[in-house]
Design an enzyme around this catalytic site. Structure first.
Site, PDB file in Angstrom:
ATOM      1  NE  ARG B  53      -0.708   1.490   3.952  1.00 24.28           N
ATOM      2  CZ  ARG B  53       0.434   2.057   4.335  1.00 24.28           C
ATOM      3  NH1 ARG B  53       1.535   1.350   4.559  1.00 24.28           N
ATOM      4  NH2 ARG B  53       0.534   3.367   4.491  1.00 24.28           N
ATOM      5  N   GLY B  54       0.289   2.400  -0.185  1.00 20.97           N
ATOM      6  CA  GLY B  54       1.061   3.643  -0.224  1.00 20.97           C
ATOM      7  C   GLY B  54       1.258   4.053  -1.668  1.00 20.97           C
ATOM      8  CB  ALA B  55       0.447   7.211  -3.474  1.00 18.43           C
ATOM      9  CG  ASP B 249      -3.640  10.131   0.646  1.00 17.69           C
ATOM     10  OD1 ASP B 249      -3.659  10.433   1.847  1.00 17.69           O
ATOM     11  OD2 ASP B 249      -3.405   8.989   0.225  1.00 17.69           O
ATOM     12  CE  LYS B 260      -5.231   7.107   5.907  1.00 13.83           C
ATOM     13  NZ  LYS B 260      -5.780   6.423   4.738  1.00 13.83           N
TER      14      LYS B 260
END
Lengths: 368, 368
Positions: B53-55, B249, B260
């Site tokens: 996960r994580g852009a 994000d 978040k």
């Protein structure tokens, strides 16, 4: 209030007049279990091990604990009634060391019992006092509820046909009092008046008292939605909250409010988004001896395990699970203090006041 | 960064050059498991089911996914390489529909592969591009870390001998990138410089990414303490936070920050207590096409079960438990937007900017 359509208080004298019944809150929201308390020693355990919780309810439990002690001592040998009673009261007192209402209820019983001569008379007086403590709590909550509901009626009148959204934090519900609750007294009364209501329930980590609030609102027909404590800012930014209403554990003379950790963040968000922020405050939680709250009211630090572990239901039974790697450090501040400048008003059994008129409005009312 | 003293990236080409290895993040923080990805279809599953996960990391994974597809297609029959590759890229694209970096990495591969003629050449080019995407992410994070550490060095210089307390929300850690992280790049670089540091880690309900942040900080020798999301206001009110540092994000042209859920509440508290609030922002997350963020950036609403249930470890195995009574309603907003007026500055790979100079500072850097 209602559980599955049947009216309950959180504590009551059983029909036999010899035992006390409570809802065992450790089992909620997964099961409703009525516990019968058969003597003062069982009441000590119930208070200490949090079969019941909430400052007003703990006061009522202490009152009934003294009555149970009188009953048992009156049935025993003729010697040692007074010594035995003092011993029982000392153990009740020690069950929750920081509970102000517990101390107050014991003092009230002690004062009343001084006027009784025989053991039989003491039993009668202790029962009367215990009942009176419980009844007064019910009356205070009901009156507070009416004043708060007037606020919500005003919002509804200005927004005809629209659902009024209230956000609350923690459980200032009937489960924390004998009946009605404080925050929930307002909501239940508004609901009785037919106002279209919806409540955003903060889950209130780490102990997730939001699960109790959601459970009792649902059983009493109030639409509600649980959200993480993180969500309130977003909700207010998008016009989804008309009013924030929280309880308090202790409010200082200047109106600074100690309440469950995280309350301050909601107050900041309410101010930033021009959402009214109210505190439901029975006068017993007002402390006029404390000039201000921020930096002055001591904040309890609790066991880190409350953060690191969580209690839930795994489909078959209650289960505790660990959320973090072994050896993770955690801190667990139980309360925070919201400065009076962020509070729109205080809903009390005597009416709604702003911070400047709170002390005057409650003069003489504080039973502490 | 380090796990038990050994250096890892979150994704790497295996020694055989034919497979890719990742840390299966679904098992963290309870177990460290290296997963070997043996083909592009397994990479689709790894992205879709959040093994990673994580852009930035998703971008790197997509890059390697294309390389694995080229490898497999080159080993197959001579027909259908291009059609097969487009099919693989479409499936990779669909694995996480809202991941901007995923799309960007696929476009980059597609552009590079246009310049390659033979299938053998395409395999070489795809591998080079995948490695380049990963290496550039590492370099951006390292540079961002140096600029941010300069901020912390400044605070340390003004407070000799005192531990610097940073509060962070969610996981903007090396686990969300290829290495270093964004927020954690700053912290790791400051730690390398010998600054006395302590990090308050918000648990970040509902998915508790704080467990990842705490885990990686501990493995890299940084003192840290997990707190409930409710605690930050109290900590700042009592002088226990020197700087708040969060990831993002997506940040709009005017500096409004989507991050978040709960970030906005921490920004409000930082403002109220005069604590600097910084955003770690690799230029890939800056969106100059979006004029402002509040009310404009769409906020994903996720499944209510993420709020109602929690994943933990029951002593023997991973276990999911339910926190609420059956039938409880919950809402799960994944992000919120912090207005630029609450942000002290943006830490980027090009330096630290305030909101007024952010777009100018990042001109030409945005790879999206």
């Amino acid at each position: 209030m209602l559980i599955d359509g049947t009216h309950y208080r959180s504590i009551w004298l059983a029909e036999d007049g010899q035992t006390v019944q409570i809802i065992d809150q450790r089992k909620l929201p997964f099961a409703v279990e009525i516990e019968t308390i058969r003597g003062w020693k069982e009441m000590v355990i119930a208070i200490r091990d949090m079969h019941l919780r909430g400052a007003p309810l703990i006061g009522a439990a202490a009152g009934y604990g003294v009555y149970l002690a009188c009953l048992e001592l009156a049935a025993g040998s003729h010697d040692g009634f007074d010594v035995g009673l003092e011993g029982a009261m000392a153990e009740l007192d020690a069950a929750r060391p920081t509970a102000v209402n517990l101390r107050w209820a014991l003092e009230r019983q002690r004062a009343a019992l001084r006027g009784a001569d025989s053991r039989e008379e003491k039993v009668v007086v202790a029962r009367e006092q215990a009942d009176a403590i419980a009844e007064e709590d019910v009356a205070v909550c009901a009156e507070l509820g009416r004043h708060g509901a007037d606020l919500l009626s005003g919002i509804a009148a200005r927004n005809p046909g629209r659902t009024i959204n209230v956000l609350t934090h923690c459980n200032a519900g009937w489960l924390a009092t004998v009946d009605h609750g404080t925050v929930t007294a307002v909501i239940y009364e508004a609901s009785r008046r037919g106002l279209p209501l919806h409540v955003w329930v903060d889950e209130t980590r780490p102990r997730n008292q939001g699960a109790l609030t959601s459970w009792e609102l649902t059983h009493n027909g109030v639409a509600n939605t649980v959200v993480c404590d993180n969500a309130g800012g977003h909700l207010m930014q998008h016009g989804k909250v008309d009013l924030v209403l929280v309880g308090t554990d202790r409010t200082a003379r200047n109106g600074d409010v100690a309440n469950k950790i995280g309350t301050y963040l909601k107050a900041l968000s309410a101010m930033d988004n021009e959402v009214p922020f109210y505190v439901a405050l029975p006068s017993s939680t007002f402390d006029p001896s404390m000039e201000r709250g921020v930096g002055a009211i001591p904040i309890e630090e609790r066991n880190a395990d409350e953060v690191l572990e969580v209690r839930g239901y795994d489909g078959e039974r209650e289960s505790r699970v660990r959320l973090y790697a072994d050896g993770t450090a955690a801190a667990n501040y139980a309360f925070d203090v919201t400065p009076a400048r962020l509070v729109t008003g205080y809903v009390t059994e005597r009416g709604v006041f702003d911070a400047h008129h709170l002390a005057e409005g409650l003069r003489g009312a504080n039973r502490g």
